[in-house]
Design a protein around this motif. Structure first.
Motif, PDB file in Angstrom:
ATOM      1  N   ALA A  60       0.270 -11.347 -13.497  1.00 55.50           N
ATOM      2  CA  ALA A  60      -0.326 -12.100 -12.387  1.00 55.50           C
ATOM      3  C   ALA A  60       0.765 -12.696 -11.491  1.00 55.50           C
ATOM      4  O   ALA A  60       0.648 -12.675 -10.257  1.00 55.50           O
ATOM      5  CB  ALA A  60      -1.255 -13.186 -12.914  1.00 55.50           C
ATOM      6  N   LEU A  61       1.822 -13.207 -12.089  1.00 56.65           N
ATOM      7  CA  LEU A  61       2.936 -13.748 -11.308  1.00 56.65           C
ATOM      8  C   LEU A  61       3.653 -12.640 -10.532  1.00 56.65           C
ATOM      9  O   LEU A  61       3.995 -12.813  -9.361  1.00 56.65           O
ATOM     10  CB  LEU A  61       3.926 -14.466 -12.228  1.00 56.65           C
ATOM     11  N   ILE A  62       3.878 -11.516 -11.193  1.00 52.38           N
ATOM     12  CA  ILE A  62       4.528 -10.371 -10.546  1.00 52.38           C
ATOM     13  C   ILE A  62       3.688  -9.874  -9.377  1.00 52.38           C
ATOM     14  O   ILE A  62       4.188  -9.670  -8.266  1.00 52.38           O
ATOM     15  CB  ILE A  62       4.764  -9.243 -11.568  1.00 52.38           C
ATOM     16  N   GLN A  63       2.415  -9.689  -9.631  1.00 46.84           N
ATOM     17  CA  GLN A  63       1.499  -9.174  -8.603  1.00 46.84           C
ATOM     18  C   GLN A  63       1.451 -10.108  -7.396  1.00 46.84           C
ATOM     19  O   GLN A  63       1.505  -9.657  -6.244  1.00 46.84           O
ATOM     20  CB  GLN A  63       0.112  -8.991  -9.201  1.00 46.84           C
ATOM     21  N   ALA A  64       1.365 -11.400  -7.626  1.00 45.33           N
ATOM     22  CA  ALA A  64       1.317 -12.370  -6.525  1.00 45.33           C
ATOM     23  C   ALA A  64       2.616 -12.360  -5.718  1.00 45.33           C
ATOM     24  O   ALA A  64       2.589 -12.412  -4.478  1.00 45.33           O
ATOM     25  CB  ALA A  64       1.039 -13.759  -7.076  1.00 45.33           C
ATOM     26  N   ALA A  65       3.743 -12.278  -6.410  1.00 47.93           N
ATOM     27  CA  ALA A  65       5.034 -12.264  -5.720  1.00 47.93           C
ATOM     28  C   ALA A  65       5.176 -11.020  -4.846  1.00 47.93           C
ATOM     29  O   ALA A  65       5.647 -11.106  -3.700  1.00 47.93           O
ATOM     30  CB  ALA A  65       6.167 -12.339  -6.736  1.00 47.93           C
ATOM     31  N   LEU A  66       4.759  -9.870  -5.363  1.00 45.61           N
ATOM     32  CA  LEU A  66       4.847  -8.637  -4.586  1.00 45.61           C
ATOM     33  C   LEU A  66       3.897  -8.661  -3.395  1.00 45.61           C
ATOM     34  O   LEU A  66       4.265  -8.269  -2.285  1.00 45.61           O
ATOM     35  CB  LEU A  66       4.553  -7.433  -5.478  1.00 45.61           C
ATOM     36  N   ALA A  67       2.689  -9.126  -3.597  1.00 45.86           N
ATOM     37  CA  ALA A  67       1.703  -9.179  -2.511  1.00 45.86           C
ATOM     38  C   ALA A  67       2.156 -10.123  -1.399  1.00 45.86           C
ATOM     39  O   ALA A  67       1.876  -9.872  -0.218  1.00 45.86           O
ATOM     40  CB  ALA A  67       0.343  -9.607  -3.060  1.00 45.86           C
ATOM     41  N   ALA A  68       2.867 -11.185  -1.763  1.00 46.08           N
ATOM     42  CA  ALA A  68       3.313 -12.171  -0.775  1.00 46.08           C
ATOM     43  C   ALA A  68       4.373 -11.622   0.172  1.00 46.08           C
ATOM     44  O   ALA A  68       4.670 -12.237   1.191  1.00 46.08           O
ATOM     45  CB  ALA A  68       3.839 -13.414  -1.492  1.00 46.08           C
ATOM     46  N   GLN A  69       4.938 -10.462  -0.127  1.00 47.37           N
ATOM     47  CA  GLN A  69       5.954  -9.865   0.749  1.00 47.37           C
ATOM     48  C   GLN A  69       5.340  -9.214   1.992  1.00 47.37           C
ATOM     49  O   GLN A  69       5.982  -9.165   3.043  1.00 47.37           O
ATOM     50  CB  GLN A  69       6.743  -8.780  -0.012  1.00 47.37           C
ATOM     51  N   VAL A  70       4.112  -8.727   1.854  1.00 50.73           N
ATOM     52  CA  VAL A  70       3.459  -8.006   2.955  1.00 50.73           C
ATOM     53  C   VAL A  70       3.252  -8.957   4.135  1.00 50.73           C
ATOM     54  O   VAL A  70       2.774 -10.075   3.975  1.00 50.73           O
ATOM     55  CB  VAL A  70       2.125  -7.385   2.499  1.00 50.73           C
ATOM     56  N   GLY A  71       3.646  -8.497   5.306  1.00 52.71           N
ATOM     57  CA  GLY A  71       3.531  -9.316   6.512  1.00 52.71           C
ATOM     58  C   GLY A  71       4.745 -10.204   6.736  1.00 52.71           C
ATOM     59  O   GLY A  71       4.863 -10.840   7.785  1.00 52.71           O
ATOM     60  N   ARG A  72       5.641 -10.248   5.759  1.00 55.76           N
ATOM     61  CA  ARG A  72       6.837 -11.090   5.877  1.00 55.76           C
ATOM     62  C   ARG A  72       8.121 -10.266   5.932  1.00 55.76           C
ATOM     63  O   ARG A  72       9.184 -10.823   6.206  1.00 55.76           O
ATOM     64  CB  ARG A  72       6.901 -12.059   4.697  1.00 55.76           C
ATOM     65  N   ILE A  73       8.018  -8.966   5.647  1.00 53.58           N
ATOM     66  CA  ILE A  73       9.176  -8.085   5.693  1.00 53.58           C
ATOM     67  C   ILE A  73       8.871  -6.959   6.672  1.00 53.58           C
ATOM     68  O   ILE A  73       7.922  -6.190   6.453  1.00 53.58           O
ATOM     69  CB  ILE A  73       9.501  -7.517   4.295  1.00 53.58           C
ATOM     70  N   PRO A  74       9.645  -6.859   7.734  1.00 56.70           N
ATOM     71  CA  PRO A  74       9.394  -5.802   8.727  1.00 56.70           C
ATOM     72  C   PRO A  74       9.438  -4.411   8.089  1.00 56.70           C
ATOM     73  O   PRO A  74      10.306  -4.118   7.260  1.00 56.70           O
ATOM     74  CB  PRO A  74      10.545  -5.973   9.723  1.00 56.70           C
ATOM     75  N   GLY A  75       8.477  -3.597   8.461  1.00 54.95           N
ATOM     76  CA  GLY A  75       8.440  -2.223   7.995  1.00 54.95           C
ATOM     77  C   GLY A  75       7.738  -2.006   6.673  1.00 54.95           C
ATOM     78  O   GLY A  75       7.483  -0.867   6.293  1.00 54.95           O
ATOM     79  N   LEU A  76       7.415  -3.080   5.946  1.00 58.40           N
ATOM     80  CA  LEU A  76       6.645  -2.971   4.706  1.00 58.40           C
ATOM     81  C   LEU A  76       5.168  -2.964   5.084  1.00 58.40           C
ATOM     82  O   LEU A  76       4.632  -3.965   5.547  1.00 58.40           O
ATOM     83  CB  LEU A  76       6.949  -4.128   3.761  1.00 58.40           C
ATOM     84  N   LEU A  77       4.513  -1.818   4.891  1.00 56.73           N
ATOM     85  CA  LEU A  77       3.129  -1.655   5.318  1.00 56.73           C
ATOM     86  C   LEU A  77       2.119  -1.972   4.226  1.00 56.73           C
ATOM     87  O   LEU A  77       1.057  -2.517   4.514  1.00 56.73           O
ATOM     88  CB  LEU A  77       2.911  -0.218   5.808  1.00 56.73           C
ATOM     89  N   GLU A  78       2.425  -1.588   2.988  1.00 57.29           N
ATOM     90  CA  GLU A  78       1.496  -1.780   1.872  1.00 57.29           C
ATOM     91  C   GLU A  78       2.279  -2.117   0.610  1.00 57.29           C
ATOM     92  O   GLU A  78       3.404  -1.664   0.435  1.00 57.29           O
ATOM     93  CB  GLU A  78       0.714  -0.496   1.577  1.00 57.29           C
ATOM     94  N   SER A  79       1.627  -2.866  -0.260  1.00 54.89           N
ATOM     95  CA  SER A  79       2.205  -3.147  -1.573  1.00 54.89           C
ATOM     96  C   SER A  79       1.065  -3.311  -2.571  1.00 54.89           C
ATOM     97  O   SER A  79       0.103  -4.032  -2.308  1.00 54.89           O
ATOM     98  CB  SER A  79       3.041  -4.425  -1.535  1.00 54.89           C
ATOM     99  N   GLU A  80       1.191  -2.626  -3.682  1.00 51.81           N
ATOM    100  CA  GLU A  80       0.148  -2.669  -4.707  1.00 51.81           C
ATOM    101  C   GLU A  80       0.836  -2.624  -6.072  1.00 51.81           C
ATOM    102  O   GLU A  80       1.818  -1.920  -6.259  1.00 51.81           O
ATOM    103  CB  GLU A  80      -0.748  -1.453  -4.539  1.00 51.81           C
ATOM    104  N   ALA A  81       0.322  -3.395  -7.012  1.00 48.63           N
ATOM    105  CA  ALA A  81       0.854  -3.376  -8.380  1.00 48.63           C
ATOM    106  C   ALA A  81      -0.308  -3.238  -9.346  1.00 48.63           C
ATOM    107  O   ALA A  81      -1.389  -3.786  -9.118  1.00 48.63           O
ATOM    108  CB  ALA A  81       1.635  -4.650  -8.677  1.00 48.63           C
TER     109      ALA A  81
END
Length: 99
Positions: free
Chosen positions: A23-44
């Motif tokens: 749950a911590l890993i998933q939340a951390a990865l999801a929080a990157q979307v919209g904050r890093i240019p060029g990252l379109l999708e993230s799923e764990a």
């Protein structure tokens, strides 16, 4: 478009719960979307299959291009994510490919 796939075997301390760590890993990865240019999708995803060959977590990310993937690895938001996630990682592998 670039697809980046990682698979990880988790390292849990005594008493640590795999679901809670995920749950911590998933939340951390999801929080990157919209904050890093060029990252379109993230799923764990957390693997439910028990096998000596199985990894615990799969991560699927999509980037606009190779430059975005390279910049992602150095981006401060990704470095924050690594600080939160790396303590749970025992082993991993990845593949990057262009579509």
């Amino acid at each position: 478009m670039i697809k980046h796939i990682a698979m990880w075997k988790l390292r849990l301390a005594d008493g640590q719960d795999k679901d809670a760590a995920f749950a911590l890993i998933q939340a951390a990865l999801a929080a990157q979307v919209g904050r890093i240019p060029g990252l379109l999708e993230s799923e764990a995803g957390l693997n439910f299959k028990v096998s000596s060959k199985a990894m615990d977590v799969a991560v699927y990310t999509v980037f606009t291009d190779k430059a975005a993937l390279e910049a992602y690895h150095q981006h401060p938001v990704h470095q924050e994510t690594r600080f939160k996630v790396d303590r749970f990682l025992e082993q991993g592998c990845m593949v990057d490919y262009e579509v």
